[in-house]
Design a protein around this motif. Structure first.
Motif, short mmCIF file in Angstrom:
data_model
loop_
_atom_site.label_atom_id
_atom_site.label_comp_id
_atom_site.label_asym_id
_atom_site.label_seq_id
_atom_site.Cartn_x
_atom_site.Cartn_y
_atom_site.Cartn_z
N TYR A 9 -0.06 -2.34 -65.47
CA TYR A 9 -0.45 -3.36 -66.26
C TYR A 9 -0.90 -3.28 -67.89
CZ TYR A 9 -0.36 -5.88 -61.95
OH TYR A 9 0.14 -6.52 -60.93
N THR A 31 -10.34 -2.38 -69.73
CA THR A 31 -9.70 -3.53 -69.14
C THR A 31 -8.53 -3.08 -68.35
OG1 THR A 31 -8.48 -3.78 -71.35
CG2 THR A 31 -10.31 -5.21 -70.93
N LEU A 40 -15.25 -1.30 -59.13
CA LEU A 40 -15.44 -2.07 -58.00
C LEU A 40 -16.05 -1.15 -56.80
CD1 LEU A 40 -12.43 -4.47 -57.51
CD2 LEU A 40 -14.80 -5.20 -57.33
N SER A 101 -14.73 -6.05 -68.11
CA SER A 101 -13.20 -5.76 -67.81
C SER A 101 -12.52 -6.93 -67.33
CB SER A 101 -13.31 -4.67 -66.76
OG SER A 101 -12.19 -4.56 -66.08
N CYS A 105 -9.56 -8.84 -69.19
CA CYS A 105 -8.23 -8.81 -68.33
C CYS A 105 -7.79 -10.27 -68.46
CB CYS A 105 -8.47 -8.44 -67.15
SG CYS A 105 -7.12 -7.60 -66.04
N ARG A 109 -4.00 -12.11 -69.75
CA ARG A 109 -3.28 -12.39 -68.86
C ARG A 109 -2.88 -13.96 -68.90
NH1 ARG A 109 -5.48 -10.27 -63.63
NH2 ARG A 109 -3.66 -11.67 -62.57
N HIS A 197 -9.73 -15.18 -60.58
CA HIS A 197 -10.65 -14.28 -61.39
C HIS A 197 -11.56 -14.80 -62.43
CE1 HIS A 197 -7.74 -10.95 -59.87
NE2 HIS A 197 -8.63 -10.20 -60.27
N LEU A 200 -14.60 -15.95 -60.62
CA LEU A 200 -15.69 -15.22 -60.51
C LEU A 200 -16.62 -15.33 -61.72
CD1 LEU A 200 -13.82 -12.34 -59.11
CD2 LEU A 200 -15.04 -13.96 -57.65
N SER A 476 -3.33 -17.19 -54.60
CA SER A 476 -2.84 -15.79 -55.27
C SER A 476 -2.41 -15.22 -54.15
CB SER A 476 -4.01 -15.48 -55.82
OG SER A 476 -4.10 -13.93 -55.81
N ARG A 481 6.32 -15.04 -54.20
CA ARG A 481 7.02 -14.64 -55.65
C ARG A 481 8.33 -14.13 -55.35
NH1 ARG A 481 2.77 -11.23 -58.64
NH2 ARG A 481 3.27 -9.85 -57.00
N PHE B 233 -8.91 -11.09 -45.78
CA PHE B 233 -9.80 -11.17 -47.05
C PHE B 233 -10.24 -12.80 -47.23
CE2 PHE B 233 -10.64 -11.07 -51.59
CZ PHE B 233 -11.63 -10.19 -51.67
N TRP B 268 -16.41 -6.92 -48.68
CA TRP B 268 -15.95 -7.70 -49.63
C TRP B 268 -15.40 -6.77 -50.85
CZ3 TRP B 268 -16.12 -10.14 -54.47
CH2 TRP B 268 -15.17 -11.20 -54.64
N ALA B 272 -11.69 -6.12 -52.00
CA ALA B 272 -11.01 -6.54 -53.00
C ALA B 272 -10.52 -4.93 -53.89
CB ALA B 272 -12.28 -7.08 -53.86
C1 HEM Z 1 -15.17 -8.97 -60.23
C2 HEM Z 1 -14.35 -8.02 -59.96
C3 HEM Z 1 -12.93 -8.37 -59.61
C4 HEM Z 1 -12.77 -8.85 -58.15
C5 HEM Z 1 -13.66 -9.28 -57.11
C6 HEM Z 1 -11.34 -8.76 -57.93
C7 HEM Z 1 -10.81 -9.17 -56.85
C8 HEM Z 1 -9.18 -9.31 -56.86
C9 HEM Z 1 -8.72 -9.80 -55.82
C10 HEM Z 1 -9.28 -10.02 -54.25
C11 HEM Z 1 -7.18 -9.59 -55.83
C12 HEM Z 1 -6.16 -9.83 -54.95
C13 HEM Z 1 -5.44 -11.14 -55.22
C14 HEM Z 1 -4.01 -10.86 -55.29
O1 HEM Z 1 -3.41 -9.71 -54.85
O2 HEM Z 1 -3.14 -11.51 -55.44
C15 HEM Z 1 -7.12 -9.30 -57.38
C16 HEM Z 1 -5.99 -9.09 -57.91
C17 HEM Z 1 -5.75 -8.57 -59.19
N1 HEM Z 1 -6.90 -7.99 -60.18
FE1 HEM Z 1 -8.53 -8.49 -59.71
N2 HEM Z 1 -10.73 -8.40 -59.25
C18 HEM Z 1 -11.71 -8.17 -60.09
C19 HEM Z 1 -11.72 -7.85 -61.45
C20 HEM Z 1 -10.41 -7.61 -61.98
C21 HEM Z 1 -10.26 -7.12 -63.24
C22 HEM Z 1 -11.48 -6.42 -64.01
C23 HEM Z 1 -9.05 -6.76 -63.40
C24 HEM Z 1 -8.28 -6.22 -64.70
C25 HEM Z 1 -8.42 -5.20 -65.01
C26 HEM Z 1 -8.33 -7.40 -62.46
C27 HEM Z 1 -6.73 -7.60 -62.41
C28 HEM Z 1 -6.22 -7.91 -61.22
C29 HEM Z 1 -4.82 -8.08 -61.13
C30 HEM Z 1 -3.83 -7.84 -62.07
C31 HEM Z 1 -4.62 -8.72 -59.95
C32 HEM Z 1 -3.23 -8.76 -59.04
C33 HEM Z 1 -2.59 -7.88 -58.49
C34 HEM Z 1 -1.37 -8.13 -57.77
O3 HEM Z 1 -1.16 -8.72 -56.72
O4 HEM Z 1 -0.37 -7.64 -58.40
N3 HEM Z 1 -9.24 -7.75 -61.64
N4 HEM Z 1 -8.31 -9.17 -57.93
#
Ligand code: HEM
Lengths: 536, 319
Positions: A9, A31, A40, A101, A105, A109, A197, A200, A476, A481, B233, B268, B272
């Protein structure tokens, strides 16, 4: 600057120059997906001690005990935040970094997603050989009709959120004369991810808002007595830093009766406080509060958190004057409500102050070696107490715990043999203290309710943020996709159609979509996809 | 027969049937692996009925290894179905006996969580062939039910006031269903890691684990467990939120870092992290799979260690 790929990314500029380069590089790191992942994991790891070690906010008494039991580790763990994990500097640092972060992020995006939404669908690739394919099939209709039919088949079915979840389509007439249809879907997935996100962050903001304005008070009310809602009336009161005591609604709450039902074996069945609730300028309302059913008053809710007995005790001093009379709150120590309490009698007309350490047995049973309560109902209530004389220490100015007797300046009342005297009183009984010190009467046995008043103005916002989080997450994870291509080409009088599709590995449904488009183009019935076969 | 005896007998019967199904599923795996070896040999040495490279079973008589695998699969499927039916009877009888939903203490969680694991397996099985998970799922159910009936058994009892709420139905039922889903995906993930090691030649390479050749490739297993984990999840997120709403109703605060809450949060966050790891370079595949395993371990810890050893508001769960 050189471009360095950190992960899927993020592509960062590798710093060569000065402070700004470094700062930018650090921000890119923070980030990046990998750092988010590590944060995490740290968050999960850092939470665990909070469930293993006693924690100040959850159980101050156990924590104090733990520190005094562990001469070395107790103070060390306390000083390093392990006994208040969720308030510690290191736990805070982890989640603050994580949310930094997260915001770092989401913002780029979201911007990228906005541009993506406006970008036209990409043209069909020159060669479909790289993808999961279908065809070629020879069909009777013209290329235009075949592609039009495929396009119609990809149109969202009625009743769905078509515009969002449907396929965006583009049709090109290519140089070699063929007609190419490119269809893609998946924006809603990314949108769901961004909503998730971002929500959150909303959850965190709502929690922070709540912490600033919340307040909580605890009060014990004996049957037949009232309580007025004011900070001073509470036994304990805590509030967020922006709470204003003037916000308290000055209602009164009278506990008319407290119903406590137990099974024959003494298991609790039901607790209910029957109350009269009066708000200023309004009529009194009779209502009830029970576990799982708090009473709502404006922003605040009143919970029934506990109950017990508050025996009415009367103490007469050596001169026969009533030196103390009233209900004394006893705290239950076990499931049979064996309860302990302390009676302090500072105002004696003659002689020294009196103090009592008492135990109440609601259903008293005397065995050969010990006495006990065998049921929480007051079938045979008996109080046993030790009496003390001397100085209660109430004048020192240090606030005292009402449930503890400071014995440092007291001496137990003894019998002729020098043994401490245990007084035993059944309900309604009076016993004389030795040496003409006076008498004690066990008059009545009302119950009390322990009430908790709480207000947290952030709750509605928190609920909305949580629901957005859940909805965003579901979209999500469950929205697909996919890319689907259909190419139709004239070969003599006939038309040859071939197709291909692309989706992540876990998406088994894409084959059916491709088949639907191909069947429409060929003007035939769609066959059910083969499903997933065992690998060979 | 009273409901108590009916429940215990039905659950005992289900345990036995699951044990039989587990053996049958294991035999099926071994047979499928044998068939593959045979098919490969037939292709490598073009002789007999497989000269054109078609699978042997196409030409072989009914007593061939392919038929044996099919027979084992048939036995396994029917014993699992009957076992699940008995399991359902046992749960229902328990619910009627107790007068409330059968998930209010550890014994009840265990009998209902294992039921949902089998149910999830049967539902997915209707849509695609996941017989390779059968041995793991029925094995898990056998152990869970066996432990429940012997170690965790509790006579029915009334609900304490704190549990007298419709949130017991909403919050705990979803939590129990999630346990079933994550249990099935855990088995797929474990197979993924084993198969992956075998393919790389690092571990699980011997002839005794040749049955691993009969399970799908590591990426196919990853895709399967991801889909289950995704559903799990979302439902877990719901469980935690519903729990917070209930806690607000019952205790006057939506979150208080009670040990049960801490572990729900840890679970959780771990899942994640797993979802992130799947799409992070260097973490996709084996490492993300280990995170899913860690998530499941935390889930099991939350239902066992945390109930038994940690003091908190949720302590009634242990009794
Ligand atoms: C509070 C902290 C965070 C939690 C609890 C969290 C949780 C999640 C969860 C559950 C998913 C799955 C959804 C999916 O696959 O579509 C996800 C996907 C994603 N998260 Fe996070 N996230 C957090 C922080 C971040 C941060 C800081 C970033 C950036 C660096 C980020 C970037 C992404 C991206 C790019 C995806 C998509 C992955 C994909 O399916 O290609 N997240 N996140």
């Amino acid at each position: 600057m050189a471009r360095v790929k950190l992960d899927n990314y993020v592509i960062a500029d590798a710093p060569r120059l000065g402070l700004r380069g470094w700062l930018r590089w650090i921000w890119r790191q923070v980030t990046s997906m990998r750092v988010a992942l590590i944060l995490l994991l740290l968050l999960a790891l850092a939470s665990i001690p909070g469930s293993v070690l006693p924690q100040w906010p959850q159980d101050a008494a156990a924590t104090r005990q733990f520190i005094s039991d562990n001469a070395f580790w107790g103070p060390v763990l306390d000083a390093t935040g392990f006994l208040d994990v969720f308030g510690s500097a290191w736990f805070t640092a982890i989640y603050v970094l994580l949310f930094a972060s997260l915001i770092g992020c989401i913002a780029p995006r979201a911007a990228h997603h906005y541009r993506e939404l406006r970008r036209p669908v990409a043209a069909t690739p020159r060669s479909l050989a790289r993808y999961e394919g279908a065809g070629p099939e020879t069909v009777a209709s013209s290329p235009d009709d075949a592609v039009a039919a495929a396009r119609a088949a990809l149109r969202p079915r009625a009743g769905r959120l078509g515009a969002l979840t449907g396929y965006r389509v583009r049709v090109d007439r290519r140089e070699d004369g063929s007609l190419a249809l490119a269809a893609e879907t998946g924006h809603v997935r990314e949108l769901g991810n961004l909503v998730f996100h971002a929500s959150l962050v909303l959850v965190l903001l709502a929690v922070a808002y709540g912490t600033l304005f919340t307040y909580r008070g605890q009060a014990i009310v004996v049957e037949g007595r009232s309580f007025t809602n004011a900070v001073v009336a509470y036994d304990t009161f805590s509030s967020g830093s922006l709470f204003d005591p003037a916000d308290l609604d000055p209602f009164t709450l009278r506990l008319d009766s407290l119903d406590a039902e137990f099974s024959d074996t003494g298991r609790p069945l039901h607790f209910q406080a029957n109350v009269t609730f009066t708000e200023p300028g309004e009529d009194a309302v009779r209502t009830d509060i029970s576990v799982n059913h708090p009473l709502e008053s404006g922003d605040a809710k009143i919970y029934l958190q506990g109950n017990g007995y508050a025996p009415v005790i009367t103490v007469r001093d050596a001169a026969g004057e009533v030196a103390f009379s009233g209900p004394v709150v006893f705290l239950a120590q076990d499931a049979a409500y064996t309860s302990t309490g302390v009676i302090k009698v500072p105002d004696v007309s003659t002689g020294e102050q009196l103090g009592f350490k008492a135990t109440l047995y609601p259903t008293f049973l005397e065995g050969p070696f010990a006495v006990a309560s065998i049921h929480p109902d007051p079938a045979n209530p008996v109080i046993e107490m030790l009496a003390y004389t001397g100085d209660l220490g109430l004048d020192s100015g240090v606030p005292q715990n009402v449930y503890r007797l400071d014995e440092s300046q007291l001496s137990p009342v003894q019998d002729a043999d020098g043994q401490p005297v245990t007084l035993r009183l059944a309900l309604g009984e009076t016993v004389e203290l030795p040496d003409g010190l006076g008498s004690v009467t066990f008059e009545e046995l009302p119950r009390y309710g322990a009430f908790d008043l709480r207000a947290d103005p952030s709750l509605p916002y928190l609920l909305v943020a949580a629901m957005l989080t859940l909805a965003g997450l579901a979209v999500s994870l469950f929205a697909s996709r996919r890319k689907v291509w259909v190419v139709a080409r004239s070969e003599g009088a006939a038309t040859v159609v071939s197709g291909a599709a692309y989706a992540p590995a876990h998406d088994a449904g894409v084959a059916a979509v491709l088949e639907r488009a191909m069947a429409a183009a060929a003007g035939r019935e769609a066959t059910a996809p083969a499903g997933e076969r065992e690998p060979s | 027969m009273n409901p108590t005896d009916l429940s215990v007998m039905a659950l005992g019967g289900a345990t036995v049937l699951y044990a039989i199904a587990m053996v049958a599923y294991a035999i099926r795996l071994a047979r499928v692996a044998d068939d593959k070896v045979a098919a490969r040999a037939a292709v490598a040495v073009p002789a007999g009925g497989a000269a054109d490279g078609l699978p042997v079973e196409a030409a072989a008589p009914a007593s061939s290894p392919g038929a044996k695998a099919a027979k084992a699969a048939g036995i396994a499927r029917s014993t699992t179905l009957v076992g699940a039916a008995l399991h359902a009877v046992g749960l229902a009888a328990r619910g009627i006996d107790a007068g409330h939903v059968p998930w209010s203490n550890m014994y009840e969680y265990t009998i209902s969580g294992s039921f949902f694991a089998v149910l999830v397996f049967l539902i997915v099985q209707r849509r695609r062939d996941i017989a390779f998970l059968g041995a793991g799922v029925t094995g898990f159910a056998t152990v869970a039910l066996g432990l429940a009936l012997t170690v965790l058994y509790k006579d029915v009892d009334t609900l304490p006031p704190a549990l007298q709420s419709y949130w017991l139905v909403i919050h705990v039922s979803i939590a129990t269903i999630v346990t079933g889903i994550f249990a099935v995906s855990f088995i797929a993930t474990a197979l993924q890691l084993m198969r992956d090691s075998r393919d790389r030649g690092t571990r699980w390479t011997g002839d005794r684990v040749r049955w691993l050749d009969a399970v799908p490739s590591a990426p196919a297993l990853e895709a399967l467990s991801f889909r289950l984990n995704a559903v799990g999840f979302v439902l877990w997120t719901f469980t935690v939120m519903a729990g917070a709403i209930w806690a607000e109703h019952a205790w006057g605060r939506y979150w208080g870092w009670d040990p049960k809450e801490v572990w729900s949060f840890v679970i959780w966050v771990l899942y994640a992290a797993y979802l992130h790891a799947r799409t992070t370079q260097g973490w996709a595949g084996r490492r993300s799979a280990w995170l899913a395993i860690a998530g499941f371990a935390a889930l099991i810890a939350n239902f066992t260690v945390v109930n038994l050893f940690f003091q908190g508001l949720h302590t009634y769960a242990g009794s």
